[in-house]
Design a protein around this motif. Structure first.
Motif, PDB file in Angstrom:
ATOM      1  N   THR A  45       0.830  -1.205   0.000  1.00  0.00           N
ATOM      2  CA  THR A  45       0.000   0.000   0.000  1.00  0.00           C
ATOM      3  C   THR A  45       0.867   1.260   0.000  1.00  0.00           C
ATOM      4  O   THR A  45       0.605   2.202  -0.758  1.00  0.00           O
ATOM      5  CB  THR A  45      -0.940   0.003   1.225  1.00  0.00           C
ATOM      6  N   VAL A  48       2.495   1.784  -3.471  1.00  0.00           N
ATOM      7  CA  VAL A  48       1.536   2.293  -4.461  1.00  0.00           C
ATOM      8  C   VAL A  48       1.229   3.764  -4.193  1.00  0.00           C
ATOM      9  O   VAL A  48       1.204   4.590  -5.115  1.00  0.00           O
ATOM     10  CB  VAL A  48       0.245   1.441  -4.453  1.00  0.00           C
ATOM     11  N   TRP A  49       1.030   4.109  -2.936  1.00  0.00           N
ATOM     12  CA  TRP A  49       0.696   5.493  -2.617  1.00  0.00           C
ATOM     13  C   TRP A  49       1.886   6.431  -2.821  1.00  0.00           C
ATOM     14  O   TRP A  49       1.709   7.588  -3.206  1.00  0.00           O
ATOM     15  CB  TRP A  49       0.142   5.590  -1.201  1.00  0.00           C
ATOM     16  N   ALA A  52       2.009   7.086  -6.454  1.00  0.00           N
ATOM     17  CA  ALA A  52       0.945   8.034  -6.801  1.00  0.00           C
ATOM     18  C   ALA A  52       1.318   9.452  -6.379  1.00  0.00           C
ATOM     19  O   ALA A  52       1.042  10.418  -7.100  1.00  0.00           O
ATOM     20  CB  ALA A  52      -0.361   7.616  -6.134  1.00  0.00           C
ATOM     21  N   TYR A  53       1.963   9.575  -5.231  1.00  0.00           N
ATOM     22  CA  TYR A  53       2.382  10.905  -4.785  1.00  0.00           C
ATOM     23  C   TYR A  53       3.452  11.477  -5.713  1.00  0.00           C
ATOM     24  O   TYR A  53       3.452  12.669  -6.020  1.00  0.00           O
ATOM     25  CB  TYR A  53       2.895  10.856  -3.345  1.00  0.00           C
ATOM     26  N   VAL A  64      -5.225  12.230  -9.111  1.00  0.00           N
ATOM     27  CA  VAL A  64      -4.321  11.080  -9.125  1.00  0.00           C
ATOM     28  C   VAL A  64      -4.294  10.427  -7.749  1.00  0.00           C
ATOM     29  O   VAL A  64      -4.411   9.203  -7.619  1.00  0.00           O
ATOM     30  CB  VAL A  64      -2.902  11.505  -9.566  1.00  0.00           C
ATOM     31  N   LEU A  65      -4.164  11.237  -6.709  1.00  0.00           N
ATOM     32  CA  LEU A  65      -4.133  10.693  -5.347  1.00  0.00           C
ATOM     33  C   LEU A  65      -5.476  10.072  -4.966  1.00  0.00           C
ATOM     34  O   LEU A  65      -5.529   8.980  -4.394  1.00  0.00           O
ATOM     35  CB  LEU A  65      -3.757  11.785  -4.347  1.00  0.00           C
ATOM     36  N   THR A  68      -5.958   6.787  -6.822  1.00  0.00           N
ATOM     37  CA  THR A  68      -5.068   5.742  -6.307  1.00  0.00           C
ATOM     38  C   THR A  68      -5.593   5.169  -5.000  1.00  0.00           C
ATOM     39  O   THR A  68      -5.599   3.946  -4.805  1.00  0.00           O
ATOM     40  CB  THR A  68      -3.649   6.300  -6.105  1.00  0.00           C
ATOM     41  N   THR A  72      -6.850   1.348  -4.749  1.00  0.00           N
ATOM     42  CA  THR A  72      -6.158   0.483  -3.792  1.00  0.00           C
ATOM     43  C   THR A  72      -7.148  -0.177  -2.839  1.00  0.00           C
ATOM     44  O   THR A  72      -7.065  -1.379  -2.568  1.00  0.00           O
ATOM     45  CB  THR A  72      -5.116   1.284  -2.991  1.00  0.00           C
TER      46      THR A  72
END
Length: 188
Positions: A45, A48-49, A52-53, A64-65, A68, A72
């Motif tokens: 997690t 992935v985050w 995305a950031y 985008v955030l 995501t 997720t």
């Protein structure tokens, strides 16, 4: 009587085999695999985050955030509800049949029942998987009009993928029940 033993799967992961003997002709086998690791879940997690950031800092779009996080969470729920199986159970009763149950991480259960008069035999079969020979337990079903032909092969413990030593223990016990069932069927 209940018995619990530890085995491993084809990848080396830990499996627990729980055997319950309700009577000489009714037995239940439950294979439990390792639970979902909180550390690995957190690591995936976060990765992935963080990606995305990084994408957010490049394009400066807050969607985008948000997307995501949403994807997720949906992906995790889908994985827990449809993919991750915590326990597989095989219940064999000589006069009724065989019941196979899969319990998912989300709590969902999937059950399949096969009547005993449709069962021809239970065998250990082998297959080639990723350049390895693996063994799996399967139920051979009879063709309705032709008792000497096999109509279907139903694999058991598909998710857990136990090694041969575990399968042999389940196989021997199932064969005892099937032998009694065949003996009572021929005496009638």
């Amino acid at each position: 009587m209940e018995d619990e033993k530890s085995f491993s799967d084809i990848c080396g992961g830990r499996l627990a085999l729980r055997c319950r003997y309700y009577s000489p002709y009714c037995r239940e086998f439950g294979l439990s695999s390792a639970r979902l690791s909180l550390c690995s879940l957190t690591a995936v997690t976060c990765a992935v985050w963080l990606a995305a950031y990084g994408l957010f800092t490049l394009c400066e779009n807050s969607m985008v955030l948000s997307a995501t996080i949403f994807i997720t969470i949906l992906g995790l729920l889908g994985y827990l509800h449809f993919v991750k199986i915590d326990q597989e159970t095989l219940l064999i009763i000589d006069s009724l049949g065989i019941q196979m149950t899969s319990s998912y991480a989300s709590g969902k259960e999937s059950t399949t029942f096969i009547e005993m008069d449709k069962v021809k035999d239970i065998i250990i079969n082998e297959a080639i998987y990723m350049q390895k020979v693996i063994y799996y337990l399967c139920i051979l079903l009879k063709e309705p009009g032709k008792p000497h032909e096999i109509s279907r092969v139903v694999p058991v413990f598909q998710s857990a993928k136990p090694r041969l030593d575990c399968l042999i223990e389940v196989y021997r016990s199932c064969q005892e029940v099937l032998a009694h069932q065949k003996a009572t069927a021929t005496s009638l």
